[in-house]
Structure formats: C-alpha cells, structure tokens
Write an enzyme that holds these catalytic residues in place. Structure first.
Site, short mmCIF file in Angstrom:
data_model
loop_
_atom_site.label_atom_id
_atom_site.label_comp_id
_atom_site.label_asym_id
_atom_site.label_seq_id
_atom_site.Cartn_x
_atom_site.Cartn_y
_atom_site.Cartn_z
CG ASP A 8 -0.43 -0.04 0.49
OD1 ASP A 8 0.42 -0.86 0.86
OD2 ASP A 8 -1.22 -0.26 -0.45
CG HIS A 9 1.90 -3.09 5.52
ND1 HIS A 9 0.69 -3.60 5.17
CD2 HIS A 9 2.74 -4.15 5.48
CE1 HIS A 9 0.79 -4.89 4.93
NE2 HIS A 9 2.04 -5.26 5.12
CG HIS A 51 -0.76 -4.46 0.16
ND1 HIS A 51 -0.75 -3.27 0.82
CD2 HIS A 51 -1.31 -5.36 1.02
CE1 HIS A 51 -1.27 -3.43 2.03
NE2 HIS A 51 -1.63 -4.70 2.17
O1 LIG Z 1 -2.57 -5.94 4.44
C1 LIG Z 1 -2.40 -7.14 4.53
O2 LIG Z 1 -1.17 -7.63 4.37
C2 LIG Z 1 -0.81 -8.89 4.91
C3 LIG Z 1 0.48 -9.29 4.22
O3 LIG Z 1 1.45 -8.36 4.55
P1 LIG Z 1 2.99 -8.76 4.51
O4 LIG Z 1 3.70 -7.51 4.87
O5 LIG Z 1 3.16 -9.87 5.51
O6 LIG Z 1 3.25 -9.24 3.13
C4 LIG Z 1 -1.89 -9.92 4.72
O7 LIG Z 1 -1.58 -11.07 5.48
C5 LIG Z 1 -3.20 -9.38 5.21
O8 LIG Z 1 -4.24 -10.31 4.93
C6 LIG Z 1 -3.53 -8.06 4.57
O9 LIG Z 1 -4.64 -7.49 5.23
#
Ligand SMILES: O=C1O[C@H](COP(=O)(O)O)[C@@H](O)[C@H](O)[C@H]1O
Ligand SMILES: NC(=O)C1=CN([C@@H]2O[C@H](COP(=O)(O)OP(=O)(O)OC[C@H]3O[C@@H](n4cnc5c(N)ncnc54)[C@H](OP(=O)(O)O)[C@@H]3O)[C@@H](O)[C@H]2O)C=CC1
Length: 488
Positions: free
Chosen positions: A168-169, A231
């Site tokens: 989960d980045h 997230h």
């Molecule tokens: O996992 C995801 O995250 C992005 C948003 O990530 P961020 O680090 O730029 O806040 C989102 O655009 C994408 O739809 C989703 O799959």
C-alpha cells in the site's frame, strides 16, 4: 524478479527506486530479472532500464554498473512451460552474483495473474531456494472480500503470511509513517488523543487528475475500492490505533487490526446517511477545460461509478466512542493534496472571544503531500490593549534526509522488503476486515443507480452532500490548501 517489467509501474517507480537504493549502497549483491511477454533482448531491456533512470542524478558514476545487473526473460505467465527456464536463469545469476538463494518476486502486473504466478512459482521450483523467498504484491488485492480470499489462498499455497508483502504505497509515504511518531513520541499529544479532547478527525486525499488511461480498471473499481479500502482506511488505522508495546511488525499490525475490528459496519439503509458518492462532470482545472468522467476513454456514458467518496466512520472502542472520523477522496478536485486535520474540542469557557463569538478550536494538521509537515493551530494574545485572542500557528516543514526531498514511497518499501521488515505492508487480516467494511457500502451503491451523476464539477471539492455530511453533525471540512487554512 519483476513480473511486468515492461509496464508503467516498473518504469516509473520500481527501476528509479532500485537505482536510488543502489546509489546509496543499500542493495548489496543483487541482480534483477525482468519478466514480460514481449520479445526483447537483454540489451534492449537494459536500454529501457537506463531510460527510466535517465533523469536520476549520477554523481557517483554508478548508472552503468546498475544497468548491467538487469536481465530479461520473455515469458507469458500463463504458459506453464517457461517457468523452468526462468528458474535456470535465476540459478545462474544466483551463483554469478553470490545471492545465497535469496529471491524477491515482485508482481507488477494485472491482479488477475497474481494467483497463477504464485502457484507456478511453487510448482515449477522457483520457491525451492536455500535463501529467503518473498512475494511483493501490488494492489488491488481482490475486488471484494470473496475475491481477496480466493487470491489469498492461491498465494498462500506458495508463500507463508510473513513472506507476503502486500504493497500500500501510502504506507511508504514519509508523513504517513510520521503519524505514529507524532502520536507516540510526544507527551503533549497522546494524553489528548481520545474522545475526551478530540471532536473529530478529517482525512482528505484529493487529486486533480482524472481517470487518465485507466478507465477500464476504474469502471469496475471506483473511488471506494481504489482509495478507501486501502489508503484511506490505513490512515484511519494509524490515527486510531493504541500504542503498540514495541515497534515490531507483529505488534504494530495487531494494533491496526484491532482498529479495523472496532470499525462500526455501515450497512443497508444507513449507507447513504454515512457515505456520499460523487462523479465528476466537466469543469476547469488550472485554467484548462476538462471532460466529465462519462466522456473519458473506456468509460460507459451512463456510468454509475463513483470518482469521489466522503464518509463518516465510527470506531466503537473506549478511546474513540462518539468521535467521527471523516474521510473524503476524489479525482478531478480543486487541489492535489493529502491532509489530516485533528480538531480538538473547545475549551469549557472562552474568556477572550465572548464579544466576537468566534471560538477557534485547536487543530493539528498533518500535511502528507505534496508539502510534508505538521502545523499546530493555537490561540495567543492579540497584540494591543485588549485581552483578545488570535489564532497562531506552529509549523514544521519536513525537508527530507538530504534537505531537498524525502525518499519516494516505493524506495522505502522496496528497501523494507529487502530487509525483511513487513511493518509497512498490509497483513491479510487488515485486508480482509477492510474489504468486509467496504463491501457493505458497494453492495448498496451497485444496486442503486445514482440518478444525480455527475454531481460535482471538475475543479471543485466534491458534491454538496459531502459538506452536508459534516454540517448535520455541526462540523465543516477544514480547508485543505495551505493558504486557506491560514485564512481560517
Ligand atoms: O493507488 C492509487 O493511488 C493514486 C493516488 O496516489 P498518490 O500517491 O498520488 O496520492 C490514485 O491516483 C490511483 O487512482 C490509485 O490507484
Ligand atoms: N502504474 C501505476 O502507477 C500503479 C500500478 N499499480 C498496480 O501495478 C500493477 C501493474 O500496473 P502497470 O505497470 O500500470 O500495468 P501495465 O499495463 O503498464 O503493465 C503490465 C505489465 O504486465 C506484462 N504482462 C501482461 N500480460 C502478461 C502475461 N500474460 N505474461 C507476462 N507479462 C504480462 C506487460 O508486458 P507485456 O505486454 O510485454 O507482456 C507489462 O509489463 C497493477 O496491479 C496495478 O494495479 C498500483 C499502483 C500504481
């Protein structure tokens, strides 16, 4: 081994992150096998790796050495025959680079392949290694609880839970990792971190981008599955968890799991009282006109998919009883930002602002991105004769380790995986509980077409119903641009 090595994620995130780790001497002995279907020579693959790290600094002159450690294996992952030649290549590189049989399998591919790959890795002997074996798996981890369970049992045939690293980045983001430190390393916060002193917590993750080229995936996912299930709920769990007895993976994860267990399920008729969905229409973002969601590529013109979600979450435990956690996330919104606002309860009596009638609660704002830092809003004496108060702020801007930027989330997570630290990856119990929470909501939304879509303009902060969600509790969304927070 990176499965999906010619894809977008590998090129944009994985190769640059690996390079930064290599440049900082954090990789030790290593080699990378890139796996994908298209036919490429090793040299062509190395050239594509070089291209994806092209804009990275090379002060130590190590780029060529980095690129030389990449190899390519053309392979359709559904084809049983080519796993054994992949294993032969892995064994060859193992002895050439002294890898001690340690293997990390990174699945940077469409999720429908995850189960098949994991099963083949076992049946074709790639996991029979005398070193460690670890599986890194990208999101989405299933589409709902049932599919997630199925996927989990497929990967568990080849890997034990502690060998699985579910990415989960957001958990790799510096300021998301900072939530625990802010809470547990400061004597001033932890005693106040409960329903006696906090009135509500607001988490916003807004994007200005639309669905881009991902219409096909997004139509089946929507913001609830794409952002909330993972997230947003992960951030809630970090904000709400009890202090762990220590920082080991098991202790941190088990405290997070307890939060998910205490999350009040929102079902059936309650769903539309607690959750708001939105879909963007056309509008203007940074002076450019942009199309509505239903006009995007690979999107149904009558689509019922939500591109925005706001919700009120309640955590039924001693610490949080009665404190709403409001979340909102959406695409094509006014600003790209992720912020957490912790709003403290008012003091019992306001001695200073009685005439003006403007009590300003204390706020702790955690700026996750793009700026990183913390702002604490307090009240202090307004300069002059009278004893009036005025809001003041104490700010800390995180400048990262080299004073310029913090390591990219993927860099930190890959490094954690190589070190065998799974703390910032999601445990199966967290995934399962968060799917069961989200499934109750998607079940209602999928069966009830939203007649008002599109219901927010691109470039806005979402549908009006999202403001009404807080207004009915006597709250409002604190503005999330820096400037606006200062204006409040
Ligand atoms: O996992 C995801 O995250 C992005 C948003 O990530 P961020 O680090 O730029 O806040 C989102 O655009 C994408 O739809 C989703 O799959
Ligand atoms: N891109 C991003 O920013 C993010 C991606 N993710 C996740 O990461 C994963 C990968 O995404 P992304 O890189 O964007 O996807 P892409 O579509 O860009 O890449 C897919 C990769 O899989 C390979 N591939 C497809 N089918 C096969 C097959 N049968 N056998 C072997 N290789 C195959 C493709 O190569 P070839 O065509 O040569 O076979 C390509 O390398 C997905 O799970 C996604 O949800 C998660 C967060 C962000």
């Amino acid at each position: 081994m990176i499965f999906g090595a010619t894809g977008d994620l590998a090129k944009r995130k994985l190769f640059p992150s690996l390079y930064r780790l290599f440049d900082k001497d954090k990789l030790g002995d290593f080699a990378v096998i890139g796996v994908a279907r298209r036919s490429l020579t090793n040299e062509e693959f190395k050239a594509s790796v070089a291209k994806s790290v092209h804009s990275e600094a090379d002060v130590n002159g190590k780029k060529d050495e980095f690129v030389s450690k990449f190899y390519y294996h053309s392979h359709d992952v559904t084809d049983s025959d080519s796993y054994s030649s992949l294993n032969t290549l892995a064994e060859e590189l193992d002895s050439r680079y002294n890898l001690n049989g340690n293997r990390v399998f990174y699945l940077a591919m469409a999720p429908e392949f995850f189960g098949t790959i994991a099963e083949h890795l076992k049946t074709d002997g790639l996991t029979d290694t005398h070193g460690f074996k670890r599986l890194v798996i990208e999101k989405p981890f299933g589409h709902d609880l049932e599919s997630a369970k199925k996927l989990n049992s497929q990967i568990r045939t080849a890997f034990t839970e502690d060998e699985i690293y579910r990415i989960d980045h957001y958990l790799g983001k510096e300021m998301v990792q900072n939530i625990e430190v802010i809470r547990f390393a400061n004597a001033i916060f932890e005693p106040l971190w409960n329903s006696r002193f906090i009135s509500n917590i607001q988490i916003t993750s807004s994007e200005t981008l639309g669905v881009e080229e991902r219409g096909r995936y997004y139509e089946k996912s929507g913001a609830l599955r794409d952002m909330v299930q993972n997230h947003m709920l992960q951030m809630v769990s970090l904000l709400a968890m009890e202090p762990p007895i220590n920082l080991t993976t098991d202790e941190v994860r088990s405290e997070k799991v307890r939060v998910f267990r205490a999350l009040r399920p929102i079902k059936g008729n309650e769903v539309n009282d607690f959750f708001v969905r939105g879909q963007y229409g056309k509008g203007v973002i940074t002076e450019n006109e942009v199309p509505g969601y239903r006009e995007e590529d690979m999107v149904d013109q009558e689509s019922n998919t939500e591109t925005f979600v706001a919700g009120k979450l309640l955590i039924d435990n001693f610490r949080w009883a009665g404190v709403p956690f409001y979340i909102r996330t959406g695409k094509r919104m006014e600003v790209k930002t992720t912020k957490i606002v912790v709003e403290f309860k008012d003091i019992p009596m306001d001695l200073y602002n009685r005439q003006e009638g403007s009590v300003r609660p204390n706020l702790l704002v955690i700026h996750i991105q793009p700026e990183e830092g913390i702002t604490l809003y307090l009240n202090a004496k307004k300069a002059g004769q009278d004893m009036n108060s005025t809001p003041v702020k104490l700010s800390y801007a995180n400048k990262g380790i080299d004073g310029l930027n913090t390591p990219e989330a993927y860099e930190k997570l890959i490094y954690d995986c190589l070190r065998g630290d799974a703390t910032n990856f999601t445990h199966w119990d967290e995934v399962a509980l968060s799917w069961s929470f989200v499934d109750n909501i998607s079940e209602v939304w999928e069966n009830e077409k939203e007649q008002n879509f599109p219901n927010y303009e691109s470039g806005s902060m979402g549908p009006k119903a999202s403001d009404a969600l807080l207004e009915k509790d006597g709250f409002f969304w604190w503005p999330v641009t820096n400037l606006d927070v200062e204006k409040c």
